[in-house]
Write a protein that holds these residues in place. Structure first.
Motif: not given
Length: 257
Positions: A110-127
Motif C-alpha cells: 500500500p502507498k502509505d506502508a512504512r517499508e520502501s523496500e522489502v529484501p528477498f529474504t525470509v526475514e524481509g517478507f516475514s517482517k
C-alpha cells in the motif's frame, strides 16, 4: 435516369460507411492489458471506424472461454502457455501470432506502508507480513502472474515461507486491488499494474532470471469475423500502438524476436 443513378450511388456510399462504422472486433485480453488496450482501442476506432469491444480476465479463463466457443476475434495472453494451448487446439490463426510485449514482476505494498523496500529474504517478507498478513497474487497453478510468482519464489528459496501466506486471486487486477485497499500488506503483480494504481508502491523488483520471461503473445482467433481484429493487431504492432503500451510500463519486443 441520371438522377436515379446518383441517388443509388450516394445511398451505396452511405451504406458502406454505416457498415464500416458498425463493424466490431472483440478482444479477449489479459487483465494487465486493460489500460493500454482501452486507450489503443479508442484511437484505433477514431482512425478506422471499427469499434473495439474488450473483455478482460486471467489468460487462463479467457483461453477456456474461447475453447468453449466464446466469440473472440483477438486473443492477448500474459504468457506463452495459454496461447500454445489454443494453438494446439487450432483455435488461433498461427500466421498472425506475435510475441508483442514484455513486463516485469514486482512486489507492491500500500502507498502509505512504512517499508520502501522489502529484501528477498525470509526475514524481509516475514517482517512485513507479520503474524497474519497475506501476500496477494494470481492463482499459482493457472493465472500467469501467479505462475511467475511461484517460479520466482521457488528459485529464490522463499516458496516454503510464502506459500502458506498467499491470497490467490482470479486475475492480477484483483490481487492488485487487495493491496491497494490495504487488505493485503504485499502483492506480486506486473510493473504495468503497479503503475496503473496510485494506491500502491513498488517495494521490490524480482531478478529477471528468477522466473521465465513475462511475454505477451497476441493472435487472431480461428473464428474471427471480418478484418477488424487483424487490422487492430497491425495497429498495435505499429508506432501508434507501441506508444500506448510504453506509456503503461510495458516493453515492446522488437519485430522478429
Amino acid at each position: 435516369m441520371v438522377k436515379l443513378t446518383r441517388v443509388l450511388l450516394v445511398a451505396g456510399l452511405l451504406l458502406g460507411t454505416v457498415a464500416q462504422a458498425a463493424e466490431t472486433a472483440t478482444v479477449f485480453g489479459a487483465a494487465s492489458l486493460k489500460n493500454a488496450l482501452d486507450e489503443a482501442g479508442k484511437a484505433f476506432t477514431a482512425q478506422s471506424g471499427i469499434a473495439i469491444r474488450a473483455s478482460y480476465a486471467a489468460s487462463s479463463a479467457l483461453a477456456r472461454q474461447i475453447e468453449s466457443g466464446a466469440p473472440a476475434d483477438l486473443f492477448a495472453s500474459a504468457d506463452l502457455e495459454w496461447m500454445d494451448y489454443l494453438d494446439r487446439k487450432k483455435l488461433i490463426r498461427p500466421e498472425t501470432r506475435v510475441n508483442l510485449l514484455n513486463n516485469r514482476l514486482v512486489v507492491v505494498a500500500p502507498k502509505d506502508a512504512r517499508e520502501s523496500e522489502v529484501p528477498f529474504t525470509v526475514e524481509g517478507f516475514s517482517k512485513v507480513l507479520g503474524a497474519d498478513g497475506r501476500l496477494a497474487t494470481g492463482e499459482v497453478n493457472s493465472v500467469p502472474v501467479g505462475k511467475y510468482a511461484k517460479a520466482a519464489f521457488e528459485k529464490l528459496g522463499l516458496w516454503a515461507t510464502i506459500q502458506p501466506r498467499l491470497a490467490q486471486s482470479d486475475n492480477v487486477r484483483a490481487a492488485l486491488a487487495l493491496v491497494s485497499r490495504g487488505e493485503a500488506p504485499l502483492g506480486v503483480v506486473y510493473a504495468s499494474d503497479a503503475k496503473s494504481d496510485p494506491g500502491v508502491k513498488v517495494v521490490g523488483v524480482f531478478p529477471e532470471d528468477s522466473h521465465p520471461p513475462v511475454v505477451y503473445p497476441f493472435a487472431v482467433t480461428a473464428e474471427a469475423r471480418g478484418e477488424g481484429a487483424a487490422r487492430f493487431l497491425d495497429f498495435l504492432k505499429g508506432p501508434a500502438g507501441r506508444a500506448f503500451f510504453e506509456a503503461q510500463g510495458f516493453s515492446v519486443i522488437p519485430a522478429g524476436r
